[in-house]
Every structure is written in C-alpha cells, then in structure tokens.
Design a protein around this motif. Structure first.
Motif, PDB file in Angstrom:
ATOM      1  N   GLN A  45       0.603  -0.817   0.253  1.00 11.02           N
ATOM      2  CA  GLN A  45       0.165  -0.083   0.192  1.00 11.02           C
ATOM      3  C   GLN A  45       0.658   1.268  -0.167  1.00 11.02           C
ATOM      4  O   GLN A  45       0.287   2.063  -0.811  1.00 11.02           O
ATOM      5  CB  GLN A  45      -1.171  -0.239   1.161  1.00 11.02           C
ATOM      6  N   MET A  46       1.556   1.541   0.970  1.00 14.84           N
ATOM      7  CA  MET A  46       2.845   2.431   0.325  1.00 14.84           C
ATOM      8  C   MET A  46       3.915   3.036   0.577  1.00 14.84           C
ATOM      9  O   MET A  46       4.540   3.484   0.844  1.00 14.84           O
ATOM     10  CB  MET A  46       2.256   2.899   2.725  1.00 14.84           C
ATOM     11  N   VAL A  47       4.915   2.108   0.188  1.00 21.58           N
ATOM     12  CA  VAL A  47       6.164   0.994   0.093  1.00 21.58           C
ATOM     13  C   VAL A  47       6.135   1.603  -1.526  1.00 21.58           C
ATOM     14  O   VAL A  47       6.011   0.507  -2.566  1.00 21.58           O
ATOM     15  CB  VAL A  47       6.715   0.002   0.031  1.00 21.58           C
ATOM     16  N   PRO A  48       6.575   2.776  -2.316  1.00 17.22           N
ATOM     17  CA  PRO A  48       6.719   2.642  -3.413  1.00 17.22           C
ATOM     18  C   PRO A  48       8.285   1.861  -3.839  1.00 17.22           C
ATOM     19  O   PRO A  48       8.118   1.275  -3.154  1.00 17.22           O
ATOM     20  CB  PRO A  48       7.466   4.209  -3.862  1.00 17.22           C
ATOM     21  N   GLU A  49       7.315   1.087  -5.360  1.00 21.94           N
ATOM     22  CA  GLU A  49       8.037   0.636  -6.374  1.00 21.94           C
ATOM     23  C   GLU A  49       8.628  -0.873  -5.471  1.00 21.94           C
ATOM     24  O   GLU A  49       9.641  -1.998  -5.629  1.00 21.94           O
ATOM     25  CB  GLU A  49      10.028   0.463  -6.206  1.00 21.94           C
ATOM     26  N   TYR A  50       7.116  -0.880  -4.508  1.00 24.98           N
ATOM     27  CA  TYR A  50       6.865  -2.076  -4.310  1.00 24.98           C
ATOM     28  C   TYR A  50       6.900  -3.365  -4.960  1.00 24.98           C
ATOM     29  O   TYR A  50       6.775  -3.179  -6.285  1.00 24.98           O
ATOM     30  CB  TYR A  50       5.615  -2.680  -2.819  1.00 24.98           C
ATOM     31  N   PRO A  51       7.731  -4.127  -4.900  1.00 24.13           N
ATOM     32  CA  PRO A  51       8.350  -4.701  -3.660  1.00 24.13           C
ATOM     33  C   PRO A  51      10.010  -4.829  -3.612  1.00 24.13           C
ATOM     34  O   PRO A  51      10.487  -5.488  -2.680  1.00 24.13           O
ATOM     35  CB  PRO A  51       8.191  -6.811  -3.745  1.00 24.13           C
ATOM     36  N   TYR A  52      10.635  -3.978  -4.423  1.00 20.97           N
ATOM     37  CA  TYR A  52      12.065  -3.774  -4.259  1.00 20.97           C
ATOM     38  C   TYR A  52      11.649  -2.560  -4.218  1.00 20.97           C
ATOM     39  O   TYR A  52      12.873  -1.404  -5.186  1.00 20.97           O
ATOM     40  CB  TYR A  52      12.268  -4.077  -5.667  1.00 20.97           C
ATOM     41  N   PRO A  53      11.970  -1.759  -3.315  1.00 26.37           N
ATOM     42  CA  PRO A  53      12.042  -0.508  -2.596  1.00 26.37           C
ATOM     43  C   PRO A  53      13.280  -0.406  -2.872  1.00 26.37           C
ATOM     44  O   PRO A  53      14.087  -1.129  -2.750  1.00 26.37           O
ATOM     45  CB  PRO A  53      11.166  -0.064  -1.542  1.00 26.37           C
ATOM     46  N   SER A  54      14.066   1.561  -3.419  1.00 22.14           N
ATOM     47  CA  SER A  54      15.173   1.673  -3.476  1.00 22.14           C
ATOM     48  C   SER A  54      15.403   2.613  -1.830  1.00 22.14           C
ATOM     49  O   SER A  54      14.657   2.646  -1.138  1.00 22.14           O
ATOM     50  CB  SER A  54      14.760   2.979  -3.431  1.00 22.14           C
ATOM     51  N   ARG A  55      16.940   1.684  -1.730  1.00 24.63           N
ATOM     52  CA  ARG A  55      18.011   2.336  -0.586  1.00 24.63           C
ATOM     53  C   ARG A  55      17.385   3.837  -0.491  1.00 24.63           C
ATOM     54  O   ARG A  55      17.130   4.121   0.962  1.00 24.63           O
ATOM     55  CB  ARG A  55      19.240   2.332  -0.816  1.00 24.63           C
ATOM     56  N   ALA A  56      17.238   4.437  -1.377  1.00 27.46           N
ATOM     57  CA  ALA A  56      17.171   5.898  -0.867  1.00 27.46           C
ATOM     58  C   ALA A  56      15.949   5.868   0.032  1.00 27.46           C
ATOM     59  O   ALA A  56      15.517   7.332   0.767  1.00 27.46           O
ATOM     60  CB  ALA A  56      16.580   6.804  -1.989  1.00 27.46           C
ATOM     61  N   TRP A  57      14.428   5.663  -0.416  1.00 23.20           N
ATOM     62  CA  TRP A  57      13.014   6.016   0.087  1.00 23.20           C
ATOM     63  C   TRP A  57      13.030   4.918   1.492  1.00 23.20           C
ATOM     64  O   TRP A  57      12.454   5.627   2.888  1.00 23.20           O
ATOM     65  CB  TRP A  57      12.629   4.878  -0.574  1.00 23.20           C
ATOM     66  N   MET A  58      14.000   3.711   1.925  1.00 21.93           N
ATOM     67  CA  MET A  58      13.988   3.230   3.028  1.00 21.93           C
ATOM     68  C   MET A  58      14.845   4.163   3.673  1.00 21.93           C
ATOM     69  O   MET A  58      13.783   3.930   4.554  1.00 21.93           O
ATOM     70  CB  MET A  58      14.920   1.942   3.110  1.00 21.93           C
TER      71      MET A  58
END
Lengths: 322, 153
Positions: A45-58
């Motif tokens: 729902q809330m993690v952009p580019e799920y299932p592989y979120p970027s390091r920057a976003w995390m």
C-alpha cells in the motif's frame, strides 16, 4: 508479567491515505500524536516500487520513524498466487518474494514480517532458517474464516511449536467476531436494498440463536437472505470461541486488534474485547497489539482517527481494570 | 470501498491518433487498499451512456509505458502497479465521445489474494469476466460516475 503495547497499522488510515487527506508522513505524525509507539505497514500500500523499494526511500522512511519516535513493528506482505495469469506461483517464486520481504524489512528495522497462509507449510518451514539469518521472524496472520481448527493451521501451529525462534502467528480479532456492526447494517440497507426493519429483525434473531435454516425460510427478500448468509458466514452462531486464544497465544508475536465501528460509549459490540483482552493479559502476552480499524471498507467518510481514539481508550480501560 | 476515487473526475477525454479520434480515456486508481502486480489487473466492466465496452476494446497505460491490451497486461509478470499511481484506461470507439456529460458505469477487477481461498484458486484457472464483483475489492457494486468530457485543445 504481561506488557501489552499499542501499535497502529497504517492501513487503519487507508481512507485518509487513499483520498489524499494524509500523506505517509501525516499518518506517522498522527500515530505518534495518538500515543502509539509502534507501527505496521502494508508494504504494497505505502512502499513505492514495492516489492523492491529503493535504498533512498527506505532511508527516508527510517528518518521519518526517528522523527516521530515510532518503532517499526510489522512489515505486511502478501502472496498473490495469481500473479501469473495461467498458473499458481511456483515454490521458487514464493521463496524469492518472501526473501525480498524479509531483507527489506530487516533493513528498515521491522521486528517481524507478516505473510499469509498461502505460503504453504512446506515453504514456511523452508524459510525459517532464512528468517533467522536476517534476524526477522516470519509470521503468518490467522484471519477469518481461518481459525486454529483448520487443518492447514494445525500444521502451521505444529511448525511454530517445533521451531519457535523465528516463527509465529498474528491472530486477527476477526476470528472472534460475534455480531454485525453498525456500518454493515447501513450497507445492507443503502447498498443492497434490505428493508431497515428486516435488517434489525434478522440481526436480533441471529443474536437470539435462531438457525440459518430457519431464518432463510423467513419472509425475506433476496438481499435480506444474503444478509442472513453473511451473518452466519462472518459471525457463526454469534459466540466467539475464546478457547482458540489458548491455542494461538503460545506462538503469538503480534496481534491485529481488528474493529469496524465503535460508538461514543467506546464499547466494541462486534468483537468481545472485554473478554479477549483480560485473557490475553492473564496469559502473559508481551508485545504489540495493533489497532486495525477497518470501517473504511464500508465508509470512507468516517473519521478514522476518532474511531482509533475510541478503540485505544477502550483497550486501555479494559487492560487497566484486569 | 473507495469507489468514488477510482476514476479521476476531470480525466475523461477523447483520444486522437494521427488526426483521427479513435476512442476515449480516463484516469483510474486501484479501488482496493493496496498495489498489485500487473497480471492481477483483469480489466473493467465498462458502460458509457448505456453502451457496453468489453475488455477487448480496453487498453491500460501505467508505469510510463504505452497503452497495453489486457492480454499483454496479463503477461507483465512482476511489474507492479503502485497503489498511489494513476493508470489510464483507454477505450476504442471510432469518433470518440460527444461533448458534454457522460454516464460511466464501471467496476474494476484486480484479482489480488487475501490468503488463498478456494475462490481465488478458481480465478487462477478461470479468470472471471469483470462486472460480476470478482476482484472488485470491497466495492461490490458497479460504480456510476457522471463525467464531463474534457474539451479538446
């Protein structure tokens, strides 16, 4: 000695988030303002580019958690078996997606990953050494219509007993639901065309213990008969199996305090929290229990924060008095 | 559930290709509560002004790519439609829609799983035709919108 802490699954703010009234940061700020110390996130729902979120976003997300002093409790994952149009996911694909969820959850500091029963007992057992390697327990949610008597769950609970260190269950209070809530009754009338007085009658008969068969023979319209079926499907005979708690609590790492609607008197008339919470406390459960408001499935205009505050007040009141 | 937010209300417009109006399009979001892998997106039940437009006349644009048919979308394994992202539903209709207001009746089908119940096992074997409620999340009904066609520039 029990130590029950309250967390907020941000999913409870789905209405605000979906309609753009809240950003992710607004959700976190509100969680902190309401007194929660931990959060759960539905990753897809809330993690952009799920299932592989970027390091920057995390990294940004970790900064937000630090800013609002919130602990990341649960990273909620799914297994969408229909991802290929013509076949189920393969074992290798389930393993791979679960590995990814565990790794990203670990990087963001989440305590646990919550997956679903679709993982299968075989793959679940296979994944536990990997959960141990990344240091994040892999848990499975037990959600209505499942319960501890369902065969696949007996297998899961056996695995959790045999390999307790990085396994666990997340019971969802939907498995203890007894009676329809106000929003469901409104939906039966406004969306499905049931007569209001019949919705009340059917609800009262269900509570009084009339059987589904008897009620389906009543002088009801098709939508009203569907409402009868819905009640029995969702609430059984209207009596929660509190004894199921004994079967899941030894392996419980987190709890979904599901609810749909609380009136101003802050009493849940759908889920018997007044009975469940004392039993959970008495059993010595220590860990987070999430407020999982789901009234937005019925109306996106209700004030979720008001509902959450009522649930928090109710839970604190019950826990303080037992 | 979020049925009033599925279609962006100021997004209905005709589509012109090479000087010819070939159809119309509208901006859509996921009507459920989370994102999905693209093959789970199974198309739309769609009626505009009482005319039914089957999936074969629909295309879907997302992730910065050109519109794709739902047959193509079903093969886009592991491409994710993020929950926050708006997609564009393209519909073939020679000449497009007339200026003014249009009544759009729509139901989205996204065959996401909660767990893996017998119903969802059936979906893998026999994908349902949109409109019967399958994959409509918590939006049980076909949603009705009254949309003004955007004026052409």
């Amino acid at each position: 000695m029990s130590d029950i802490r309250l967390s907020l699954t941000l999913y409870a703010l789905s209405a605000e988030y979906t309609t753009g009234r809240f950003t992710l940061e607004d959700c976190l700020r509100k969680a902190a303002q309401m007194g929660y110390t931990g959060i759960e996130m539905v990753a897809s729902q809330m993690v952009p580019e799920y299932p592989y979120p970027s390091r920057a976003w995390m990294d940004h997300f970790k900064e937000l958690l630090a800013k609002y002093d919130l602990h990341p409790v649960c990273y909620s994952a799914y297994i969408d078996m229909g991802t290929h149009a013509d076949r189920d996911l393969s074992e290798a694909e389930i393993v791979e997606s679960t590995r990814a969820d565990l790794e990203y959850a670990s990087y963001m500091g989440f305590d646990i990953v919550r997956t679903q029963h679709a993982i299968s007992p075989k793959i679940y057992r296979q994944m536990l050494p990997y959960a141990a390697k990344v240091g994040v327990p892999l848990t499975i949610e037990m959600h209505h219509p499942h319960n501890p008597t369902v065969p696949v769950w007996q297998e899961y609970l056996r695995i959790m007993k045999e390999e307790p260190e990085y396994s666990g269950v997340v019971p969802d209070f939907s498995i203890f639901a007894e009676h329809p809530h106000k929003l469901e009754k409104i939906q039966a009338v406004e969306d499905f065309g049931c007569r209001p007085e019949m919705v009340e009658e059917i609800t009262a008969r269900h509570t009084a213990g009339d059987s589904e068969e008897e009620m389906l023979q009543g002088d009801y319209t098709v939508p009203e008969k569907n409402y009868v079926k819905e009640l029995f499907e969702t609430y059984g005979d209207g009596h929660a199996h509190l004894e199921w708690l004994n079967e899941v609590l030894p392996y419980t790492r987190y709890i979904h305090g599901k609810f749909w609607y609380l009136d101003e008197d802050e009493i849940d008339r759908t889920i018997p929290c007044d009975k469940l919470l004392p039993l959970i406390k008495k059993a010595g459960y220590s860990g987070y229990m999430a407020s999982e408001y789901e009234g937005h499935h019925f109306s996106e205009t209700l004030n979720s924060c008001e509902q959450l505050q009522r649930w928090v007040n109710m839970s604190r009141r019950i826990l303080a008095s037992c | 559930m979020f049925d009033q937010y599925m279609v962006r209300k100021d997004s209905l417009e005709n589509v012109t290709e090479g000087g010819r109006t070939t159809g119309f399009r509208m901006g859509v979001r996921i009507a459920d509560y989370r994102g999905c892998f693209l093959p789970l997106h199974n198309g739309y039940y769609l009626e505009v002004d009482g005319v039914f437009y089957p999936r074969e006349q629909q295309k879907f644009a997302i992730n910065g790519k050109a519109p794709r048919s739902f047959a193509e979308i079903s093969k886009a394994v592991w491409e994710h439609w993020d929950f926050d992202a708006e997609g564009m539903l393209y519909v073939e209709k020679e000449g497009g829609l007339a200026p003014g207001e249009h009544v759009v009746r729509i139901q989205q089908s996204v065959l996401a799983s909660y767990g893996y119940m017998p119903m969802q096992e059936e979906w893998v074997k026999n994908p349902p035709v949109p409109g019967g409620g399958a994959g409509s999340g918590k939006t049980h009904v076909v949603c009705e919108y009254h949309l003004m066609l955007k004026e052409e520039n």
